[in-house]
Scaffold this active site. Structure first.
Site, PDB file in Angstrom:
ATOM      1  N   GLN A   1      -6.223  -4.203  -2.152  1.00 24.58           N
ATOM      2  CA  GLN A   1      -5.924  -3.961  -0.743  1.00 24.58           C
ATOM      3  C   GLN A   1      -5.777  -5.243   0.064  1.00 24.58           C
ATOM      4  O   GLN A   1      -5.300  -5.214   1.197  1.00 24.58           O
ATOM      5  CB  GLN A   1      -7.024  -3.093  -0.119  1.00 24.58           C
TER       6      GLN A   1
ATOM      7  N   HIS B   1     -13.650   1.393  -4.316  1.00 23.13           N
ATOM      8  CA  HIS B   1     -12.774   2.412  -4.861  1.00 23.13           C
ATOM      9  C   HIS B   1     -13.383   2.891  -6.182  1.00 23.13           C
ATOM     10  O   HIS B   1     -14.089   2.153  -6.856  1.00 23.13           O
ATOM     11  CB  HIS B   1     -11.396   1.777  -5.098  1.00 23.13           C
TER      12      HIS B   1
ATOM     13  N   ASP C   1     -11.890  -7.138  -6.546  1.00 20.88           N
ATOM     14  CA  ASP C   1     -10.766  -6.213  -6.510  1.00 20.88           C
ATOM     15  C   ASP C   1      -9.922  -6.546  -5.286  1.00 20.88           C
ATOM     16  O   ASP C   1     -10.308  -6.281  -4.159  1.00 20.88           O
ATOM     17  CB  ASP C   1     -11.299  -4.774  -6.443  1.00 20.88           C
TER      18      ASP C   1
ATOM     19  N   CYS D   1     -10.299   8.062  -2.811  1.00 24.40           N
ATOM     20  CA  CYS D   1     -10.933   7.553  -4.041  1.00 24.40           C
ATOM     21  C   CYS D   1     -12.127   6.664  -3.700  1.00 24.40           C
ATOM     22  O   CYS D   1     -12.380   5.649  -4.363  1.00 24.40           O
ATOM     23  CB  CYS D   1      -9.936   6.807  -4.914  1.00 24.40           C
TER      24      CYS D   1
END
Length: 406
Positions: free
Chosen positions: A201, A121, A198, A364
């Site tokens: 998600q 992202h 990250d 994104c």
């Protein structure tokens, strides 16, 4: 037993109509819907014990402080952090990443190398580019293949004693790819590099154990996992959080202030300047409780069935291309697709008129779209409260849109 109708009843928004049609909400990758228990937590804070935290001796302040810190403990337990002060409450994944990038600006040197994956992202790309511009460090990229999976042999070649940081998402927001983060973390540590994952998600679908992963930093947002917007988490190993300087200056993050010198508060407050999103933090804790009460085994089973069924149904449509791993065991409940000769925005606009919410565009994640040489995709992202019946409605709507646009 996973009772889908009972689960759906927890979410008030799912019973409404959009454009005169029952809402089919397949934009969970952008944000999840909120159960009544989370909504109630927000209302209860503002109607019963609204006060600033960590500062007041009065009763309301103490009640608010206790609720906020109890939420931190819930989040610590959920992610299995060793210490509660390793959980920094932020405004979301983006701020969490920027906090770490800002901290490493005082650590990285010219020609140090940092590695990011091709599946990221923008929020896990741009802060590192800015860091490189600031420090003279060099950004390298783990390439992806035609199936939307990272090429690990190329990652191995990128690693060296110059590598200081590695960044990767746990699950791709654009394709649903489940990345081999265990391998990525292990190999990075072998050359002495720190790793940030990250998890924005991933956390709606699975339950990361930060100690088992041995990850240095793990970040996520509450709003992806049934919580409110405007709040998220940075997990950091204590040793790293003590090395990094504060991200913002102001109230709460200080120990003492004089015009000659300021000393900083201990963890976690060192990184939590100013009045936080108090009700958001409390509601984040409520969302964690709710998802654990549903159970991640049940969530995984339901979403796997939705992914398999949705993939099968969409593959019935001629000239439709699905992007991402072909092995459905290597992806989350996300289907990103296009129909030949039709712009994804046009299909998204028509099916919206039929009450169906999906995401269209580059999500994104522009480098991914550039790799496939496409302007974007239609992304249907499923949550545990979705159903196969909704998928049937969605597929028929896509077919109708194709007929209208052909």
């Amino acid at each position: 037993m996973f009772d889908i109708q009972k689960v759906r009843a927890d979410f008030p928004i799912l019973s409404q109509k959009v454009n005169g049609k029952p809402l089919v909400y397949f934009d969970n990758g952008a944000t999840s819907q909120k159960p009544q228990i989370v909504i109630d937590a927000i209302v209860d804070y503002y109607s019963k014990y609204n006060a600033n935290i960590h500062r007041g001796v009065h009763t309301l302040s103490q009640l608010a402080t206790d609720a906020y810190e109890e939420a931190r403990l819930k989040i610590q337990k959920h992610f299995n952090a060793k210490q509660n002060y390793e959980i920094i409450l932020t405004s979301g994944t983006t701020e969490s990443i920027n906090l770490v990038a800002n901290g490493f600006a005082s650590i990285l040197q010219k020609n140090d190398e940092i590695i990011v994956s091709a599946l990221e992202h923008h929020s896990n790309i741009v802060p590192w580019q800015m860091l490189c511009e600031q420090t003279g460090a060099i950004l390298k990229v783990i390439p992806m293949d035609i199936h939307g999976e990272l090429i690990m042999s190329e990652y191995d070649k990128l690693l060296s004693d110059k590598t200081k940081l590695v960044f990767c998402n746990h699950i791709s927001n654009a394709l649903g790819t489940l990345n081999p983060i265990g391998y990525i973390i292990k190999k990075a540590h072998e050359v002495g590099a720190a790793v940030l994952i990250d998890g924005a998600q991933a956390c709606p679908h699975l339950k990361p154990d930060v100690q088992a992963l041995d990850v240095d930093f793990y970040v996520t947002s509450a709003h992806k996992m049934c919580g409110p917007t405007g709040v998220g988490m940075l997990y950091g190993k204590e040793e790293w959080l003590r090395k990094l300087p504060p991200y913002k200056g102001g109230g709460e993050m200080i120990a003492t202030v004089t015009f000659e010198k300021t000393t900083y508060a201990d963890l976690p407050h060192k990184f939590e300047a100013g009045t936080p999103n108090i009700c958001g933090g409390i509601a984040f804790g409520a969302a964690v409780d709710y998802m654990n009460a549903i159970g991640f085994d049940g969530i995984a089973k339901q979403e796997k069935e939705l992914l398999e069924y949705g993939t099968k149904r969409l593959q019935e449509i001629d000239n439709l291309t699905i992007y991402g791993p072909e092995d459905l065991n290597r992806k989350a409940s996300v289907i990103s697709f296009n129909v030949d000769g039709i712009h994804p925005y046009d299909i998204g606009t028509i099916i919206d008129k039929l009450g169906i919410a999906v995401r269209t565009g580059h999500h994104c994640a522009q480098p991914i779209m550039d790799f496939f040489k496409i302007p974007g995709t239609i992304r249907a992202s499923f949550a545990f409260y979705n159903t196969k019946e909704e998928i049937d409605i969605f597929v028929e709507a896509v077919k109708k849109a194709i007929t209208m646009l052909s």
